[in-house]
Design a protein around this motif. Sequence first.
Motif, PDB file in Angstrom:
ATOM      1  N   ALA A   1       0.823  -1.210   0.000  1.00 38.45           N
ATOM      2  CA  ALA A   1       0.000   0.000   0.000  1.00 38.45           C
ATOM      3  C   ALA A   1       0.854   1.256   0.000  1.00 38.45           C
ATOM      4  O   ALA A   1       0.447   2.296  -0.535  1.00 38.45           O
ATOM      5  N   GLU A   2       2.047   1.171   0.585  1.00 43.12           N
ATOM      6  CA  GLU A   2       2.937   2.327   0.626  1.00 43.12           C
ATOM      7  C   GLU A   2       3.351   2.732  -0.786  1.00 43.12           C
ATOM      8  O   GLU A   2       3.541   3.920  -1.078  1.00 43.12           O
ATOM      9  N   GLY A   3       3.521   1.742  -1.658  1.00 43.45           N
ATOM     10  CA  GLY A   3       3.749   2.010  -3.073  1.00 43.45           C
ATOM     11  C   GLY A   3       5.117   2.531  -3.453  1.00 43.45           C
ATOM     12  O   GLY A   3       5.331   2.918  -4.609  1.00 43.45           O
ATOM     13  N   ARG A   4       6.072   2.521  -2.536  1.00 47.44           N
ATOM     14  CA  ARG A   4       7.408   3.056  -2.848  1.00 47.44           C
ATOM     15  C   ARG A   4       8.347   2.003  -3.418  1.00 47.44           C
ATOM     16  O   ARG A   4       9.359   2.330  -4.017  1.00 47.44           O
ATOM     17  N   GLY A   5       8.026   0.731  -3.193  1.00 40.93           N
ATOM     18  CA  GLY A   5       8.943  -0.321  -3.568  1.00 40.93           C
ATOM     19  C   GLY A   5      10.057  -0.449  -2.547  1.00 40.93           C
ATOM     20  O   GLY A   5      10.098   0.264  -1.532  1.00 40.93           O
ATOM     21  N   LEU A   6      10.975  -1.368  -2.793  1.00 37.78           N
ATOM     22  CA  LEU A   6      12.071  -1.652  -1.866  1.00 37.78           C
ATOM     23  C   LEU A   6      13.367  -1.840  -2.643  1.00 37.78           C
ATOM     24  O   LEU A   6      13.355  -2.286  -3.788  1.00 37.78           O
ATOM     25  N   ASP A   7      14.482  -1.535  -1.981  1.00 38.08           N
ATOM     26  CA  ASP A   7      15.784  -1.875  -2.544  1.00 38.08           C
ATOM     27  C   ASP A   7      16.292  -3.203  -1.995  1.00 38.08           C
ATOM     28  O   ASP A   7      17.341  -3.677  -2.423  1.00 38.08           O
ATOM     29  N   GLY A   8      15.561  -3.779  -1.065  1.00 40.23           N
ATOM     30  CA  GLY A   8      15.974  -5.072  -0.557  1.00 40.23           C
ATOM     31  C   GLY A   8      15.248  -5.467   0.700  1.00 40.23           C
ATOM     32  O   GLY A   8      14.452  -4.695   1.255  1.00 40.23           O
ATOM     33  N   ILE A   9      15.530  -6.685   1.127  1.00 39.12           N
ATOM     34  CA  ILE A   9      14.958  -7.249   2.348  1.00 39.12           C
ATOM     35  C   ILE A   9      16.089  -7.889   3.137  1.00 39.12           C
ATOM     36  O   ILE A   9      16.896  -8.645   2.581  1.00 39.12           O
ATOM     37  N   VAL A  10      16.135  -7.598   4.433  1.00 39.15           N
ATOM     38  CA  VAL A  10      17.033  -8.293   5.348  1.00 39.15           C
ATOM     39  C   VAL A  10      16.157  -8.993   6.384  1.00 39.15           C
ATOM     40  O   VAL A  10      15.468  -8.332   7.163  1.00 39.15           O
ATOM     41  N   HIS A  11      16.178 -10.316   6.365  1.00 36.20           N
ATOM     42  CA  HIS A  11      15.342 -11.091   7.296  1.00 36.20           C
ATOM     43  C   HIS A  11      16.217 -11.517   8.470  1.00 36.20           C
ATOM     44  O   HIS A  11      16.914 -12.521   8.424  1.00 36.20           O
ATOM     45  N   ALA A  12      16.161 -10.700   9.540  1.00 33.87           N
ATOM     46  CA  ALA A  12      16.997 -10.944  10.713  1.00 33.87           C
ATOM     47  C   ALA A  12      16.213 -11.456  11.911  1.00 33.87           C
ATOM     48  O   ALA A  12      16.825 -11.821  12.921  1.00 33.87           O
ATOM     49  N   ALA A  13      14.887 -11.486  11.832  1.00 35.67           N
ATOM     50  CA  ALA A  13      14.092 -11.954  12.970  1.00 35.67           C
ATOM     51  C   ALA A  13      14.414 -13.403  13.277  1.00 35.67           C
ATOM     52  O   ALA A  13      14.582 -14.220  12.364  1.00 35.67           O
ATOM     53  N   GLY A  14      14.499 -13.719  14.550  1.00 33.04           N
ATOM     54  CA  GLY A  14      14.800 -15.099  14.913  1.00 33.04           C
ATOM     55  C   GLY A  14      14.578 -15.366  16.388  1.00 33.04           C
ATOM     56  O   GLY A  14      14.425 -14.450  17.197  1.00 33.04           O
ATOM     57  N   LEU A  15      14.542 -16.628  16.711  1.00 25.77           N
ATOM     58  CA  LEU A  15      14.432 -17.087  18.088  1.00 25.77           C
ATOM     59  C   LEU A  15      15.094 -18.447  18.172  1.00 25.77           C
ATOM     60  O   LEU A  15      15.385 -19.073  17.143  1.00 25.77           O
ATOM     61  N   GLN A  16      15.348 -18.894  19.394  1.00 23.92           N
ATOM     62  CA  GLN A  16      16.013 -20.179  19.548  1.00 23.92           C
ATOM     63  C   GLN A  16      15.446 -20.957  20.717  1.00 23.92           C
ATOM     64  O   GLN A  16      15.306 -20.421  21.822  1.00 23.92           O
ATOM     65  N   HIS A  17      15.099 -22.210  20.457  1.00 25.63           N
ATOM     66  CA  HIS A  17      14.761 -23.184  21.500  1.00 25.63           C
ATOM     67  C   HIS A  17      15.820 -24.273  21.441  1.00 25.63           C
ATOM     68  O   HIS A  17      16.091 -24.816  20.368  1.00 25.63           O
ATOM     69  N   ALA A  18      16.415 -24.572  22.565  1.00 26.92           N
ATOM     70  CA  ALA A  18      17.469 -25.585  22.614  1.00 26.92           C
ATOM     71  C   ALA A  18      17.105 -26.662  23.626  1.00 26.92           C
ATOM     72  O   ALA A  18      16.671 -26.361  24.738  1.00 26.92           O
ATOM     73  N   ALA A  19      17.259 -27.915  23.230  1.00 28.18           N
ATOM     74  CA  ALA A  19      17.040 -29.051  24.139  1.00 28.18           C
ATOM     75  C   ALA A  19      17.629 -30.294  23.488  1.00 28.18           C
ATOM     76  O   ALA A  19      17.605 -30.438  22.261  1.00 28.18           O
ATOM     77  N   ARG A  20      18.151 -31.170  24.303  1.00 25.33           N
ATOM     78  CA  ARG A  20      18.720 -32.402  23.787  1.00 25.33           C
ATOM     79  C   ARG A  20      17.626 -33.449  23.565  1.00 25.33           C
ATOM     80  O   ARG A  20      16.524 -33.336  24.105  1.00 25.33           O
ATOM     81  N   LEU A  21      17.944 -34.454  22.756  1.00 20.24           N
ATOM     82  CA  LEU A  21      16.992 -35.534  22.503  1.00 20.24           C
ATOM     83  C   LEU A  21      16.591 -36.185  23.817  1.00 20.24           C
ATOM     84  O   LEU A  21      17.425 -36.435  24.689  1.00 20.24           O
ATOM     85  N   GLY A  22      15.298 -36.456  23.932  1.00 16.76           N
ATOM     86  CA  GLY A  22      14.781 -37.036  25.160  1.00 16.76           C
ATOM     87  C   GLY A  22      14.404 -36.009  26.199  1.00 16.76           C
ATOM     88  O   GLY A  22      13.849 -36.360  27.238  1.00 16.76           O
ATOM     89  N   ALA A  23      14.710 -34.747  25.925  1.00 17.25           N
ATOM     90  CA  ALA A  23      14.396 -33.673  26.874  1.00 17.25           C
ATOM     91  C   ALA A  23      13.590 -32.564  26.203  1.00 17.25           C
ATOM     92  O   ALA A  23      13.671 -31.404  26.591  1.00 17.25           O
ATOM     93  N   GLY A  24      12.825 -32.944  25.177  1.00 21.56           N
ATOM     94  CA  GLY A  24      11.981 -31.965  24.500  1.00 21.56           C
ATOM     95  C   GLY A  24      12.644 -31.260  23.347  1.00 21.56           C
ATOM     96  O   GLY A  24      12.461 -30.055  23.148  1.00 21.56           O
ATOM     97  N   ALA A  25      13.422 -32.008  22.549  1.00 17.16           N
ATOM     98  CA  ALA A  25      14.164 -31.398  21.448  1.00 17.16           C
ATOM     99  C   ALA A  25      13.251 -30.725  20.426  1.00 17.16           C
ATOM    100  O   ALA A  25      13.683 -29.826  19.702  1.00 17.16           O
ATOM    101  N   GLY A  26      11.994 -31.155  20.349  1.00 22.70           N
ATOM    102  CA  GLY A  26      11.083 -30.577  19.363  1.00 22.70           C
ATOM    103  C   GLY A  26      10.362 -29.331  19.833  1.00 22.70           C
ATOM    104  O   GLY A  26       9.584 -28.754  19.078  1.00 22.70           O
ATOM    105  N   ALA A  27      10.631 -28.896  21.067  1.00 20.60           N
ATOM    106  CA  ALA A  27       9.945 -27.714  21.592  1.00 20.60           C
ATOM    107  C   ALA A  27      10.255 -26.486  20.746  1.00 20.60           C
ATOM    108  O   ALA A  27      11.407 -26.217  20.421  1.00 20.60           O
ATOM    109  N   GLY A  28       9.223 -25.767  20.403  1.00 13.44           N
ATOM    110  CA  GLY A  28       9.401 -24.529  19.652  1.00 13.44           C
ATOM    111  C   GLY A  28       9.692 -24.701  18.180  1.00 13.44           C
ATOM    112  O   GLY A  28       9.915 -23.707  17.484  1.00 13.44           O
ATOM    113  N   LEU A  29       9.695 -25.946  17.687  1.00 18.09           N
ATOM    114  CA  LEU A  29      10.072 -26.165  16.287  1.00 18.09           C
ATOM    115  C   LEU A  29       9.131 -25.452  15.332  1.00 18.09           C
ATOM    116  O   LEU A  29       9.576 -24.805  14.378  1.00 18.09           O
TER     117      LEU A  29
END
Length: 232
Positions: free
Chosen positions: A69-97
């Motif tokens: 809707a802004e209509g200006r266009g872009l010179d690029g995109i930087v996708h820096a959003a992120g998060l991290q869930h860490a766990a070993r197998l047997g301790a909920g490794a799939g959490a947050g996947l």
Amino acid sequence: MDRPVLVTGASSGIGAAVVERLVDDGREVVAVSRRRPTALGVDPDRVCWIGADLADAGSLEDLVAAVLAEGRGLDGIVHAAGLQHAARLGAGAGAGLEQMWRVHVAAAMELVDGLTDQISDGGRIVLLGSRTQVGVAGKSGYAATKAALPALARSWAAELAPRAITVNVVAPGPTRTPMLDDPARAAVPVQPPPLGRLIEPAEVAALVGYLFRAEAAMITGQTLTICGGASL
């Protein structure tokens, strides 16, 4: 290039550092984050903030619609959003996947798919990956979602080459960001790399900034790693 660059994850960490670097380099930025940035050390007139939760499909659709809707266009995109869930197998490794997949991969796909026609010929797309994408014990879910980004980048680089739009992944190792203090990743403590200290967000942002320079016009489809020797 004289249109704004869209940067996700702009409220803190690497995303905020990228916003500051691009503005310092004379660019305008569309800053995207769940929370409005409060401590960016740049001219506020060169930054337009849009609130969006990239884990929410409806919010992501609204973001794309707002940029269109802004209509200006872009010179690029930087996708820096992120998060991290860490766990070993047997301790909920799939959490947050599912959430990590939504933010790291699905959001990248939907943003670039929805806004490709808005990007100037000769523009840039940079995805923030991670050195972890090669595989790290206790971080299998995070590694898997980050490992998808080079495949996206190489595919898009080939597709967008006729328009001279470059697509690359910047993959930092352990970086001094608020993510280090997130309880969701506490199961695997951070290890400083061989060079003896954590990477600073500004160092990652400097490489992203370089990829927007004319001298980087022939770099595409690559994963550029900043790891302080952790890959040795």
